[in-house]
Design a protein around this motif. Structure first.
Motif, PDB file in Angstrom:
ATOM      1  N   ALA A 116       0.806  -1.225   0.000  1.00 27.51           N
ATOM      2  CA  ALA A 116       0.000   0.000   0.000  1.00 27.51           C
ATOM      3  C   ALA A 116       0.836   1.271   0.000  1.00 27.51           C
ATOM      4  N   GLY A 117       2.057   1.199   0.502  1.00 29.48           N
ATOM      5  CA  GLY A 117       2.874   2.400   0.656  1.00 29.48           C
ATOM      6  C   GLY A 117       2.711   2.992   2.043  1.00 29.48           C
ATOM      7  N   LEU A 118       3.441   4.069   2.290  1.00 28.55           N
ATOM      8  CA  LEU A 118       3.404   4.768   3.576  1.00 28.55           C
ATOM      9  C   LEU A 118       2.956   6.201   3.349  1.00 28.55           C
ATOM     10  N   LYS A 225       4.801   9.949  -2.040  1.00 26.51           N
ATOM     11  CA  LYS A 225       3.970   9.654  -3.216  1.00 26.51           C
ATOM     12  C   LYS A 225       2.702   8.890  -2.870  1.00 26.51           C
ATOM     13  N   SER A 226       2.708   8.148  -1.767  1.00 30.35           N
ATOM     14  CA  SER A 226       1.518   7.387  -1.393  1.00 30.35           C
ATOM     15  C   SER A 226       0.758   8.008  -0.232  1.00 30.35           C
ATOM     16  N   ASN A 227       1.173   9.200   0.215  1.00 29.98           N
ATOM     17  CA  ASN A 227       0.404   9.904   1.244  1.00 29.98           C
ATOM     18  C   ASN A 227      -0.996  10.216   0.712  1.00 29.98           C
ATOM     19  N   PRO A 228      -2.025  10.159   1.543  1.00 34.75           N
ATOM     20  CA  PRO A 228      -3.393  10.350   1.032  1.00 34.75           C
ATOM     21  C   PRO A 228      -3.682  11.729   0.471  1.00 34.75           C
ATOM     22  N   MET A 229      -2.886  12.733   0.803  1.00 37.72           N
ATOM     23  CA  MET A 229      -3.036  14.046   0.184  1.00 37.72           C
ATOM     24  C   MET A 229      -1.681  14.478  -0.362  1.00 37.72           C
ATOM     25  N   VAL A 230      -1.698  15.387  -1.324  1.00 34.94           N
ATOM     26  CA  VAL A 230      -0.455  15.885  -1.905  1.00 34.94           C
ATOM     27  C   VAL A 230       0.341  16.612  -0.829  1.00 34.94           C
ATOM     28  N   VAL A 231       1.611  16.259  -0.683  1.00 35.32           N
ATOM     29  CA  VAL A 231       2.466  16.869   0.339  1.00 35.32           C
ATOM     30  C   VAL A 231       3.166  18.076  -0.268  1.00 35.32           C
ATOM     31  N   GLU A 232       2.978  19.228   0.345  1.00 32.52           N
ATOM     32  CA  GLU A 232       3.632  20.457  -0.096  1.00 32.52           C
ATOM     33  C   GLU A 232       4.488  21.011   1.029  1.00 32.52           C
ATOM     34  N   GLY A 233       5.409  21.902   0.651  1.00 34.81           N
ATOM     35  CA  GLY A 233       6.365  22.432   1.606  1.00 34.81           C
ATOM     36  C   GLY A 233       5.727  23.086   2.814  1.00 34.81           C
ATOM     37  N   PHE A 234       4.629  23.816   2.610  1.00 31.92           N
ATOM     38  CA  PHE A 234       4.016  24.519   3.733  1.00 31.92           C
ATOM     39  C   PHE A 234       3.429  23.535   4.739  1.00 31.92           C
TER      40      PHE A 234
END
Length: 247
Positions: A116-118, A225-234
């Motif tokens: 599934a990923g992390l 890449k497998s986090n449920p939402m897009v990870v951004e710097g902020f």
């Protein structure tokens, strides 16, 4: 759960960056889960590795690549952890059943996240661990409650299901998500794990001096890449503000 995954992590000693490696050539043909091998594990190791299994289960269940098959493993793993980790920590070599259940829970969580990923918790933990040399499980303990709060608006239903599997759910999903976060905090305290980076021995001033490098390494980590939402710097900076502690 590393005995059932195709992953390894190496640290670049010059840059302090941890790099996850993934190759099915690293996956063993057989894994033997024998409780006798870890009956005498010290409390600190029991706590850190146990909370890592928690993080594997939570992140795998909410991950982008989760399936019905990985979900079943993750849910069962988290239930076993909440029922057995405090016992394994408190009773050590006198409670083989708790040790056995924790070994199975860690293995199931490893099988779950292999497919599934992390997520962001592991990505940020890799970044911080490579730079400040804090044990991986202790970093996950610090980060995972804040990560749950951050991701909850896109995967609240799944977090609520995790809370109910752990026996700490509520009638409404929003209550169950809150209970999951609070349950993770309570478990962390029961295991005497740090609540902030400062408590883990990391100088907050060093975090903010290196914040650009920490954020960049986190965003480059494959776990994002497998986090449920897009990870951004902020978002990474917001998590760091919550967990760094006082200067």
């Amino acid at each position: 759960g590393s005995e059932v995954t195709p992953f390894a992590v190496i640290t670049d000693e010059k840059t302090g960056v941890k790099y996850p490696l993934a190759d099915y050539e690293l996956l063993p043909n057989m894994a033997i889960i024998d409780t006798d091998f870890h009956m005498s594990a010290p409390k600190g190791l029991t706590a850190a590795s146990g909370i890592d299994a928690v993080t594997h289960a939570v992140e795998a269940y909410a991950a982008m690549l989760a399936t019905d098959y990985t979900d079943g493993l993750a849910l069962r793993s988290l239930k076993l952890v909440f029922e057995n980790l405090p016992r394994a920590y408190d009773n050590g070599p006198t409670d083989p059943r708790a040790r056995e259940n924790m070994a199975n829970a860690a293995t199931m969580a490893g099988m779950a996240f292999t497919q599934a990923g992390l997520g962001m918790c592991h990505a940020l933990s890799h970044s911080l661990g490579g730079m400040f040399h804090v044990p991986h499980g202790r970093l996950n303990a610090i980060l995972i409650p804040s990560i749950v709060s951050c991701n909850a608006h896109v995967c609240g239903k799944k977090y609520a299901e995790l809370a109910r599997a752990a026996g700490i759910g509520g009638s409404a999903d929003t209550i169950a998500v809150r209970n999951l976060r609070n349950g993770l905090i309570r478990l962390r305290r029961e295991l005497n794990l740090p609540e902030t980076l400062s408590q883990a021995g990391v100088d907050p001033r060093a975090v903010w001096r290196n914040v650009n490098e920490i954020v960049a390494a986190t965003l480059e980590d494959p776990c994002c890449k497998s986090n449920p939402m897009v990870v951004e710097g902020f978002l990474v900076r917001r998590i760091l503000e919550e967990v760094t502690g006082r200067v």
